[in-house]
Motif scaffolding. Sequence first.
Motif: not given
Length: 466
Positions: A358-359, A371-372, A398-400, A422-427
Motif C-alpha cells: 500500500s502507498t 496498490y503500488r 508502477a507508482r515509483l 511509455f507514460l510518465v506522470s509527476a505530481q
Amino acid sequence: MNLTRLFCCFWGLFTGFTCWGQNIQLYNADYLPQSLLMNPGVEVEYDYHFGIPLLSGIHAGFGSTEITVNDIFRNDPSTTINDRIEQAISSVSRNDYFSVDQHLEILSAGWRNRKGNYLSAGWYQETNVIAYFPKDPAILAYEGNSGNLGKSFDLGDLSARGEVVSVLHFGINKRVSKNLSIGGRAKIYSSMFNATSTGNKGLFSTTRTPDGNNIFRHNLRGLDASFKMSGVEDFRDLETSDVISSSLFGGNYGLGVDVGFSYKLDRQWQLTASLVDLGFIFHSNKTREIYANGNYEFDGIGFIYPTVTEPNDEPPYYDQLVNDFKANVSYGNETDITYTTMRPLKFYSSLEYRFGESTGFTCLRPSDNSYRFRTGLTLFAINRPRLPQASLTGYFDARLLNFLHTKVTYTVDPYTATNLGFLVSAQIAKFNLYISADNMLGYENLAKSNTIAFQFGMQFVFNSKK
C-alpha cells in the motif's frame, strides 16, 4: 516522372511524416484527468482539477499500415525509384491505409459536487484523417490498361475522410457503490472542415472486340462516386478571430455521448469498458458535392487524348465522345447541399490486476487505489469507413514514488507488432506534468517507422482529503 508516380511518392512521404490517436497509455490512468475523456466511468480519487489552457493535452501522430518513406526513398543502388514504386503498389491492398490524428485540449476543468459526483467540462479540438490506398486506380494509372485486358478495375478503392472538429463537453462520474463507478459525457460538435469520399462504386475494364486484335472496348459499369466538403475552404488566410469563430459558430453542428464504467471484481481485479464518440454531425454550411454516376461503353483503336498545351488540337471524334459520355453519365458540382457524417466510434475495455504494498491508504478513503503496481490488458477498437480497426495492449503501471507514476505498454496493432510505449506522470504538490509516447523503437529511424505518436500536458490536480 508522371502524375501517378508523383502521387505514389506523395502518399509514401505523407504517411511517413503525418496517427491513429488511441492515446492508449492514458486509458485507465485514473490519476490523470485525461482518462475521463477515454472512459467517463473511470474511478476518480481527486476532488478538483483544471488544465493550463492550450497546454493540458497536446497529442499528435501518424500511422501507415504498409508503406514507409524508406520503402520509396531508401538509398539502394540496386533498384530505381520506379522499381520501388512498383514494388510498393504490388505489396499494398485496398484495405491498407494511413491515418493522421491530432488533439488539443483548449480548456479543461473538473470538480466534485456535494453529492460526491465528479463533474468535468471542457473544450478541445481534434483532426482526424484516414485514406485507403487506391489499389486498382493506382495500377490502372501507373501501368495502363493495355497490359490488363479483361481485368475489372474497382473504382470503389477510392475511399478517404478528413475532418477538423471543435468539441464542447460536459461529463458526470458517479460512484454507485464501493465496487462500481459509472459515467457519461454529452458533447456538442462543431465541424470546422470536413471532406468525405466513401462508399464509392464502379468498375472499369478493357477487352478486345470480335472485330479484330487492334479494336478495344472500354466499359465503365455501375459508377456511383461522390466527394463532399463543408466548412473552411482555405486555412492559410484565417485570422485568430476567424479560427475561434469557425470552431464554435461554423454552422455544421452535431451531438454525441460517451459512456463507461469501472467495476472491481474484488479488491485487486478490475474490469472497465467505454464507448466514446457515439454521435453525428449535420453539415449544411459552405457545403459542396462533386458526383458522377451511370454506365458508359465505347469502342476505339488506340484512343487519343486531347493535348493540354494545344486546346484546338482535338481528335475529330472528341466532341461526339464527350456528348455521348454526358448522355450516359450524370456528373456535376453542387453547392449548398446537406449531408450527415457519423463520428468514428471508439471502444475501450481493460482487465487489470493490482498488487504490491500500500502507498496511499487512508482512513478517510479506504477504497483508495493504494496498490503500488498494476498490470493488465487493454482492447481498443475504432469504426472506420471500410473495416473496424483494433489493437491489444499489455501494460505495467508502477507508482515509483508517491508523486511519480510510470507506465510501460506493448501494443499489437495494424501498424506494427513491436509497439513499445511509455507514460510518465509527476505530481509536484498540486501541479501535474505528464508525457507519453508510442512505438519508441521507431524513433531510431522515423523514415522506417509505420507509426509514431506522442502526448504531453500540464495541469493542477487537487485532493482536499489528503
